[in-house]
Structures are given as structure tokens and as C-alpha cells.
Design a protein around this motif. Structure first.
Motif, PDB file in Angstrom:
ATOM      1  N   GLN A 179     -33.668  -5.179 -13.159  1.00 13.62           N
ATOM      2  CA  GLN A 179     -33.812  -6.061 -11.998  1.00 13.62           C
ATOM      3  C   GLN A 179     -32.445  -6.249 -11.355  1.00 13.62           C
ATOM      4  OE1 GLN A 179     -36.814  -7.481 -10.954  1.00 13.62           O
ATOM      5  NE2 GLN A 179     -35.731  -8.253  -9.161  1.00 13.62           N
ATOM      6  N   ALA A 180     -32.270  -5.657 -10.182  1.00 12.31           N
ATOM      7  CA  ALA A 180     -30.996  -5.771  -9.465  1.00 12.31           C
ATOM      8  C   ALA A 180     -31.044  -6.943  -8.498  1.00 12.31           C
ATOM      9  CB  ALA A 180     -30.703  -4.485  -8.709  1.00 12.31           C
ATOM     10  N   SER A 181     -29.903  -7.598  -8.344  1.00 14.82           N
ATOM     11  CA  SER A 181     -29.811  -8.721  -7.411  1.00 14.82           C
ATOM     12  C   SER A 181     -28.364  -8.888  -6.962  1.00 14.82           C
ATOM     13  CB  SER A 181     -30.314 -10.008  -8.068  1.00 14.82           C
ATOM     14  OG  SER A 181     -29.506 -10.330  -9.190  1.00 14.82           O
ATOM     15  N   GLY A 182     -28.172  -9.757  -5.962  1.00 14.12           N
ATOM     16  CA  GLY A 182     -26.823 -10.084  -5.537  1.00 14.12           C
ATOM     17  C   GLY A 182     -26.379  -9.484  -4.219  1.00 14.12           C
ATOM     18  N   GLY A 183     -27.213  -8.657  -3.624  1.00 17.69           N
ATOM     19  CA  GLY A 183     -26.842  -8.071  -2.346  1.00 17.69           C
ATOM     20  C   GLY A 183     -26.829  -9.110  -1.239  1.00 17.69           C
ATOM     21  N   GLY A 184     -26.331  -8.700  -0.084  1.00 20.00           N
ATOM     22  CA  GLY A 184     -26.285  -9.610   1.043  1.00 20.00           C
ATOM     23  C   GLY A 184     -25.459  -9.050   2.168  1.00 20.00           C
ATOM     24  N   LEU A 185     -25.159  -9.930   3.121  1.00 21.45           N
ATOM     25  CA  LEU A 185     -24.361  -9.573   4.288  1.00 21.45           C
ATOM     26  C   LEU A 185     -22.965 -10.165   4.125  1.00 21.45           C
ATOM     27  CD1 LEU A 185     -24.017  -8.507   7.209  1.00 21.45           C
ATOM     28  CD2 LEU A 185     -24.961 -10.702   7.982  1.00 21.45           C
ATOM     29  N   VAL A 186     -21.949  -9.341   4.297  1.00 25.70           N
ATOM     30  CA  VAL A 186     -20.575  -9.802   4.136  1.00 25.70           C
ATOM     31  C   VAL A 186     -19.695  -9.111   5.166  1.00 25.70           C
ATOM     32  CG1 VAL A 186     -20.029  -8.022   2.421  1.00 25.70           C
ATOM     33  CG2 VAL A 186     -18.756 -10.178   2.417  1.00 25.70           C
ATOM     34  N   GLN A 187     -18.637  -9.764   5.556  1.00 23.43           N
ATOM     35  CA  GLN A 187     -17.700  -9.154   6.500  1.00 23.43           C
ATOM     36  C   GLN A 187     -16.781  -8.180   5.769  1.00 23.43           C
ATOM     37  OE1 GLN A 187     -15.679 -12.382   8.512  1.00 23.43           O
ATOM     38  NE2 GLN A 187     -17.130 -12.281  10.210  1.00 23.43           N
ATOM     39  N   ALA A 188     -16.274  -7.228   6.514  1.00 20.39           N
ATOM     40  CA  ALA A 188     -15.321  -6.280   5.952  1.00 20.39           C
ATOM     41  C   ALA A 188     -14.153  -7.027   5.324  1.00 20.39           C
ATOM     42  CB  ALA A 188     -14.826  -5.331   7.035  1.00 20.39           C
ATOM     43  N   GLY A 189     -13.758  -6.573   4.151  1.00 20.13           N
ATOM     44  CA  GLY A 189     -12.696  -7.237   3.408  1.00 20.13           C
ATOM     45  C   GLY A 189     -13.203  -8.258   2.413  1.00 20.13           C
ATOM     46  N   GLY A 190     -14.472  -8.585   2.510  1.00 22.66           N
ATOM     47  CA  GLY A 190     -15.057  -9.575   1.629  1.00 22.66           C
ATOM     48  C   GLY A 190     -15.491  -8.996   0.297  1.00 22.66           C
ATOM     49  N   SER A 191     -16.146  -9.834  -0.504  1.00 21.69           N
ATOM     50  CA  SER A 191     -16.562  -9.456  -1.854  1.00 21.69           C
ATOM     51  C   SER A 191     -18.013  -9.840  -2.104  1.00 21.69           C
ATOM     52  CB  SER A 191     -15.687 -10.161  -2.901  1.00 21.69           C
ATOM     53  OG  SER A 191     -14.333  -9.806  -2.765  1.00 21.69           O
ATOM     54  N   LEU A 192     -18.627  -9.095  -3.007  1.00 18.54           N
ATOM     55  CA  LEU A 192     -19.960  -9.403  -3.516  1.00 18.54           C
ATOM     56  C   LEU A 192     -20.006  -9.006  -4.974  1.00 18.54           C
ATOM     57  CD1 LEU A 192     -22.516  -8.128  -0.810  1.00 18.54           C
ATOM     58  CD2 LEU A 192     -22.157 -10.503  -1.502  1.00 18.54           C
ATOM     59  N   ARG A 193     -20.865  -9.657  -5.728  1.00 21.72           N
ATOM     60  CA  ARG A 193     -21.101  -9.249  -7.105  1.00 21.72           C
ATOM     61  C   ARG A 193     -22.585  -8.977  -7.301  1.00 21.72           C
ATOM     62  NH1 ARG A 193     -20.207 -12.205 -12.962  1.00 21.72           N
ATOM     63  NH2 ARG A 193     -22.070 -13.372 -12.302  1.00 21.72           N
ATOM     64  N   LEU A 194     -22.893  -7.763  -7.677  1.00 15.95           N
ATOM     65  CA  LEU A 194     -24.259  -7.379  -7.972  1.00 15.95           C
ATOM     66  C   LEU A 194     -24.522  -7.553  -9.463  1.00 15.95           C
ATOM     67  CD1 LEU A 194     -24.583  -4.076  -5.880  1.00 15.95           C
ATOM     68  CD2 LEU A 194     -24.864  -6.463  -5.141  1.00 15.95           C
ATOM     69  N   GLN A 220     -18.731  -5.828  -9.478  1.00 15.32           N
ATOM     70  CA  GLN A 220     -17.895  -6.651  -8.620  1.00 15.32           C
ATOM     71  C   GLN A 220     -17.317  -5.759  -7.537  1.00 15.32           C
ATOM     72  OE1 GLN A 220     -17.235 -10.064  -8.679  1.00 15.32           O
ATOM     73  NE2 GLN A 220     -16.224  -9.648  -6.724  1.00 15.32           N
ATOM     74  N   MET A 221     -17.618  -6.096  -6.304  1.00 17.74           N
ATOM     75  CA  MET A 221     -17.193  -5.273  -5.178  1.00 17.74           C
ATOM     76  C   MET A 221     -16.224  -6.073  -4.316  1.00 17.74           C
ATOM     77  SD  MET A 221     -20.815  -3.476  -4.160  1.00 17.74           S
ATOM     78  CE  MET A 221     -21.525  -4.993  -3.560  1.00 17.74           C
ATOM     79  N   ASN A 222     -14.993  -5.631  -4.260  1.00 21.21           N
ATOM     80  CA  ASN A 222     -13.958  -6.285  -3.458  1.00 21.21           C
ATOM     81  C   ASN A 222     -13.518  -5.361  -2.324  1.00 21.21           C
ATOM     82  OD1 ASN A 222     -13.995  -8.450  -5.299  1.00 21.21           O
ATOM     83  ND2 ASN A 222     -12.407  -7.479  -6.567  1.00 21.21           N
ATOM     84  N   SER A 223     -12.839  -5.937  -1.363  1.00 18.87           N
ATOM     85  CA  SER A 223     -12.315  -5.174  -0.223  1.00 18.87           C
ATOM     86  C   SER A 223     -13.406  -4.298   0.384  1.00 18.87           C
ATOM     87  CB  SER A 223     -11.118  -4.312  -0.655  1.00 18.87           C
ATOM     88  OG  SER A 223     -10.092  -5.100  -1.194  1.00 18.87           O
ATOM     89  N   LEU A 224     -14.550  -4.894   0.604  1.00 22.67           N
ATOM     90  CA  LEU A 224     -15.695  -4.126   1.105  1.00 22.67           C
ATOM     91  C   LEU A 224     -15.425  -3.574   2.497  1.00 22.67           C
ATOM     92  CD1 LEU A 224     -18.512  -6.345  -0.330  1.00 22.67           C
ATOM     93  CD2 LEU A 224     -18.321  -3.884  -0.682  1.00 22.67           C
ATOM     94  N   GLU A 225     -15.958  -2.404   2.724  1.00 25.84           N
ATOM     95  CA  GLU A 225     -15.809  -1.702   3.998  1.00 25.84           C
ATOM     96  C   GLU A 225     -17.192  -1.431   4.575  1.00 25.84           C
ATOM     97  OE1 GLU A 225     -13.927   1.824   2.633  1.00 25.84           O
ATOM     98  OE2 GLU A 225     -12.016   0.836   2.146  1.00 25.84           O
ATOM     99  N   PRO A 226     -17.288  -1.283   5.897  1.00 27.74           N
ATOM    100  CA  PRO A 226     -18.601  -0.965   6.495  1.00 27.74           C
ATOM    101  C   PRO A 226     -19.255   0.269   5.862  1.00 27.74           C
ATOM    102  CG  PRO A 226     -17.061  -1.599   8.202  1.00 27.74           C
ATOM    103  CD  PRO A 226     -16.264  -1.520   6.926  1.00 27.74           C
ATOM    104  N   GLU A 227     -18.422   1.199   5.402  1.00 33.61           N
ATOM    105  CA  GLU A 227     -18.958   2.417   4.768  1.00 33.61           C
ATOM    106  C   GLU A 227     -19.644   2.132   3.437  1.00 33.61           C
ATOM    107  OE1 GLU A 227     -16.150   3.253   7.793  1.00 33.61           O
ATOM    108  OE2 GLU A 227     -15.833   2.087   5.962  1.00 33.61           O
ATOM    109  N   ASP A 228     -19.443   0.940   2.883  1.00 32.61           N
ATOM    110  CA  ASP A 228     -20.105   0.568   1.634  1.00 32.61           C
ATOM    111  C   ASP A 228     -21.531   0.070   1.869  1.00 32.61           C
ATOM    112  OD1 ASP A 228     -16.965  -0.830   0.686  1.00 32.61           O
ATOM    113  OD2 ASP A 228     -17.832   1.056  -0.054  1.00 32.61           O
ATOM    114  N   THR A 229     -21.920  -0.076   3.117  1.00 35.64           N
ATOM    115  CA  THR A 229     -23.274  -0.522   3.435  1.00 35.64           C
ATOM    116  C   THR A 229     -24.300   0.463   2.898  1.00 35.64           C
ATOM    117  OG1 THR A 229     -22.582  -1.728   5.415  1.00 35.64           O
ATOM    118  CG2 THR A 229     -24.880  -0.991   5.319  1.00 35.64           C
ATOM    119  N   ALA A 230     -25.237  -0.040   2.097  1.00 39.71           N
ATOM    120  CA  ALA A 230     -26.262   0.809   1.486  1.00 39.71           C
ATOM    121  C   ALA A 230     -27.182  -0.071   0.654  1.00 39.71           C
ATOM    122  CB  ALA A 230     -25.614   1.872   0.584  1.00 39.71           C
TER     123      ALA A 230
END
Length: 121
Positions: A4-19, A81-91
């Protein structure tokens, strides 16, 4: 086996998310857990993997230094843990379970349902 995957969302470039990927069923001591991602119309792409027993980690070149895969054995949960997110990481990000840290999706036997990550510029 269920993932069961969770934690996705919308974030600005340079931001972080944890899945998170919560696993249930089966035994995991010799397993490899991995994250893949896929854009519509593109092939599923390896992101990172971790050996459940040793904790050894593996990363795609595109995310090295920005993403960190980890696990909590007691909770049977794998994190990305995803840091320094870029638009290319959208998926859509998928977690998967296999027996070797392969970058080939077909080498993994079980898949979670996916969680959407959108990085705005």
C-alpha cells in the motif's frame, strides 16, 4: 502479499515529499523493496531499491543525492524521502517487492497501487 503506497501530492520545485509503502503478508528477510515511477506514455522507471535484510540501498542516477530509501522493519514499511524535487520527478510512484535489486520492472513480483507525485515549476 499486499503493498500500500501513500504520501504523494502536489509540491513546488525544490520541495520535499516522503512516500510510504506498507507491506503485509509473506516474509521479507530475503526480499528487495523498490520504488519505480511512470509517466503516462512512458516506460516504468527504476528509482531506488533496498535489501530488506542488509539494508543495502540502490539508486537511479537521476535521483542520487536527492532521494533516500529506508525501511522500518517493525512496521514492514519502506519509505522514499524525496528532496529537491524537480518538475521532471512528476509521475505516479509505485512500490514493488522482488528478490534482487534489479532496475527491470519485470523482475518484481508484487506491486502497490501507485501514488501520484506532481512537482510544479
Amino acid at each position: 502479499v499486499q503493498l500500500q503506497a501513500s504520501g504523494g501530492g502536489l509540491v513546488q520545485a525544490g520541495g520535499s515529499l516522503r512516500l510510504s509503502c506498507a507491506a503485509s503478508g509473506g516474509t521479507y528477510s530475503s526480499s528487495v523493496m523498490a520504488w519505480f515511477r511512470q509517466d503516462p506514455g512512458k516506460e516504468r522507471e527504476f528509482v531506488a531499491a533496498i535489501r530488506w535484510g542488509r539494508g543495502s540501498t540502490y539508486y537511479a542516477d537521476s535521483v542520487k543525492g536527492r532521494f533516500t530509501i529506508s525501511k522500518d522493519s517493525a512496521k514492514k514499511t519502506v519509505y522514499l524521502q524525496m528532496n529537491s524535487l524537480e518538475p521532471e520527478d512528476t509521475a505516479t510512484y509505485y512500490c514493488a517487492r522482488g528478490t534482487s535489486p534489479s532496475q527491470v520492472p519485470g523482475e518484481y513480483y508484487y506491486w502497490g497501487q501507485g501514488t501520484q507525485v506532481t512537482v510544479s515549476s
